[in-house]
Design a protein around this motif. Structure first.
Motif, PDB file in Angstrom:
ATOM      1  N   HIS A 163       1.640   5.139  -2.088  1.00 14.00           N
ATOM      2  CA  HIS A 163       1.066   6.349  -3.203  1.00 14.00           C
ATOM      3  C   HIS A 163       2.276   6.896  -4.267  1.00 14.00           C
ATOM      4  CE1 HIS A 163      -2.922   6.387  -1.363  1.00 14.00           C
ATOM      5  NE2 HIS A 163      -2.364   5.981  -0.384  1.00 14.00           N
ATOM      6  N   HIS A 183      -5.573   0.568   7.036  1.00 14.57           N
ATOM      7  CA  HIS A 183      -5.493   1.371   8.326  1.00 14.57           C
ATOM      8  C   HIS A 183      -5.842   0.762   9.631  1.00 14.57           C
ATOM      9  CE1 HIS A 183      -4.314   4.308   5.374  1.00 14.57           C
ATOM     10  NE2 HIS A 183      -5.628   4.416   5.162  1.00 14.57           N
ATOM     11  N   HIS A 221       0.763  -1.285  -0.073  1.00 17.73           N
ATOM     12  CA  HIS A 221       0.120  -0.004  -0.137  1.00 17.73           C
ATOM     13  C   HIS A 221       0.925   1.139   0.067  1.00 17.73           C
ATOM     14  CE1 HIS A 221      -3.788   2.262   1.905  1.00 17.73           C
ATOM     15  NE2 HIS A 221      -2.971   2.886   1.264  1.00 17.73           N
ATOM     16  N   ASP A 280       2.117   2.684   3.468  1.00 23.36           N
ATOM     17  CA  ASP A 280       1.019   3.820   2.944  1.00 23.36           C
ATOM     18  C   ASP A 280       2.137   4.905   2.727  1.00 23.36           C
ATOM     19  OD1 ASP A 280      -1.084   5.175   2.206  1.00 23.36           O
ATOM     20  OD2 ASP A 280      -1.996   5.429   4.225  1.00 23.36           O
ATOM     21  N   LYS A 339     -10.082   0.351  -5.028  1.00 19.80           N
ATOM     22  CA  LYS A 339      -9.735   1.088  -3.781  1.00 19.80           C
ATOM     23  C   LYS A 339     -10.890   2.085  -3.688  1.00 19.80           C
ATOM     24  CE  LYS A 339      -7.511   3.217  -0.191  1.00 19.80           C
ATOM     25  NZ  LYS A 339      -6.317   4.062  -0.459  1.00 19.80           N
TER      26      LYS A 339
HETATM   27 ZN   LIG Z   1      -3.147   5.209   1.309  1.00 21.18          ZN
END
Ligand SMILES: [Zn+2]
Length: 384
Positions: free
Chosen positions: A70, A221, A68, A280, A165
């Motif tokens: 970005h 999360h 996960h 993340d 997602k």
């Molecule tokens: Zn994320």
């Protein structure tokens, strides 16, 4: 050069503790590499090797997999640089979690996936816009969820799109959350792919969301300190345990604001480990508090998660979720591709979570990274 005196192996990583959860290996062994392949894993392989790397006191792990992140840099305001934030810190494959949507996916493919030496995958945002800018929720206009576009992008890019997602934060989906979640699940079902659901700022308690999810869907999360997380007064909620029991997966996804040591500590003490241990990483956190995947791993280990469990959740487990096992990712196996991350424990440092807490813990530092046998130049830890 005669047959007899030719080096047996090109490169041998000698005497490290090999931790390969896929095979259950955890022992001091040598790993021999020829070209882009692992030639052998065993004892006494270094004799005659052209190059010997002393790994004494270090861990020799399968190349890490980030489940996960970005990394849609330049197009999305949240995109971190893929190689600098990941590959050069021990991660050989990474899945972008919804930064690209169907309308921006062609740019993601051309600008991020194709130029990178890493193996990059996508959980495609169900909004055609994707996550361009945190200030403006990608589903505040619910019409941006166009199932046909998402399905066409997934069908045309099966080598990259491995799921969908949706961010269920109240400021993204508002009062439409159930309708948007149902549409997302329908399209994921049609594509035969999992749906990742971002929690942490949902309008309703977690069980109301979990009720909808199918086996293989992912809750991102899981250690968030925000309202509507996994804990109730007595520990991990029974609805969370029941969801796990029927195959719903949980992703730790540290992020800028979604790891609280005060949630993770009792959950880990209860044996509630994430199925996927991810950072993340984004442009908002790769210089802290997240830094990188290894730092996220070290935090959870410092909180009590056994190291081999943490390694499994950053190698073979995400490989399975992302469909990378058939490409040899997530394991150290003779004959397989030489994706290897060698790690040492540093002196303890103070590491922050995302909720204002800190912990003193040894940091995990990559000392050698091989992707397909090619040595990667390591970037220094950004917390220094
Ligand atoms: Zn994320």
């Amino acid at each position: 050069m005669t047959e007899e005196n030719r080096p047996v192996y090109e490169r041998v990583l000698k005497g490290g503790t090999v931790i390969d959860p896929a095979s259950g290996t955890e022992a001091v062994l040598d790993v021999a590499v020829d070209g882009d392949r692992i030639a052998a894993v065993g004892e006494g392989l270094a004799d005659g090797a052209a190059e010997v790397v002393d790994c004494t006191g270090r861990w020799v792990l399968p190349g890490l997999i980030e489940g996960h992140t970005h990394i849609f840099q330049y197009v999305s305001q949240v995109g971190a640089p893929s190689d600098e934030a990941h590959l050069r810190r021990g991660v050989v494959a990474a899945s972008d979690a919804g930064t690209a949507g169907a309308s921006t996916f062609p740019a993601f493919r051309k600008l991020v996936v194709e130029p990178s030496p890493m193996r990059i995958l996508s959980f495609l945002n169900v909004s055609v816009l994707g996550l361009i800018d945190f200030r403006f929720g990608e589903l505040t206009n619910p019409d941006t969820l166009v199932p046909d576009d998402a399905l066409a992008t997934a069908a045309e890019n099966p080598d990259v799109v491995r799921g969908f997602k949706i961010r269920l934060s109240e400021d993204v989906v508002g009062e439409n959350w159930q309708m948007l979640l149902k549409k997302s699940l329908d399209l994921a079902e049609q594509a035969g792919l999992p749906l990742m659901v971002h929690i942490g700022e949902t309008s309703e308690p977690l069980p109301a969301v979990l009720d909808h999810l199918r086996p293989g869907d992912v809750v991102a999360h899981c250690y968030t300190g925000k309202e509507h997380g996994i804990l109730d007064g007595s520990g991990v909620q029974s609805a969370v345990m029941e969801a796990r029991e029927r195959g719903v997966l949980f992703d730790s996804a540290h992020g800028k604001s979604n790891l609280s040591f005060e949630v993770a500590r009792p959950a880990i003490a209860d044996g509630f480990y994430p199925d996927v241990l991810s950072s993340d990483t984004s442009a908002r956190n790769w210089r802290g508090p997240v830094f990188d995947l290894l730092t996220s791993m070290s935090k959870l280990v410092a909180l009590g998660m056994p190291l081999n469990e943490a390694v499994a959740r950053a190698t073979v487990r995400p490989a399975r979720l992302l469909g990378l096992e058939s490409e040899g990712y997530g394991r150290l196996e003779a004959g397989g591709p030489a994706h290897v991350t060698v790690v040492e424990e540093t002196e303890p440092v103070v590491l922050p979570d995302a909720a204002g807490n800190s912990i003193t813990a040894p940091r995990f530092e990559p000392t050698l990274v091989l992707h397909g046998g090619t040595e990667v130049e390591i970037a220094p830890w950004r917390g220094l």
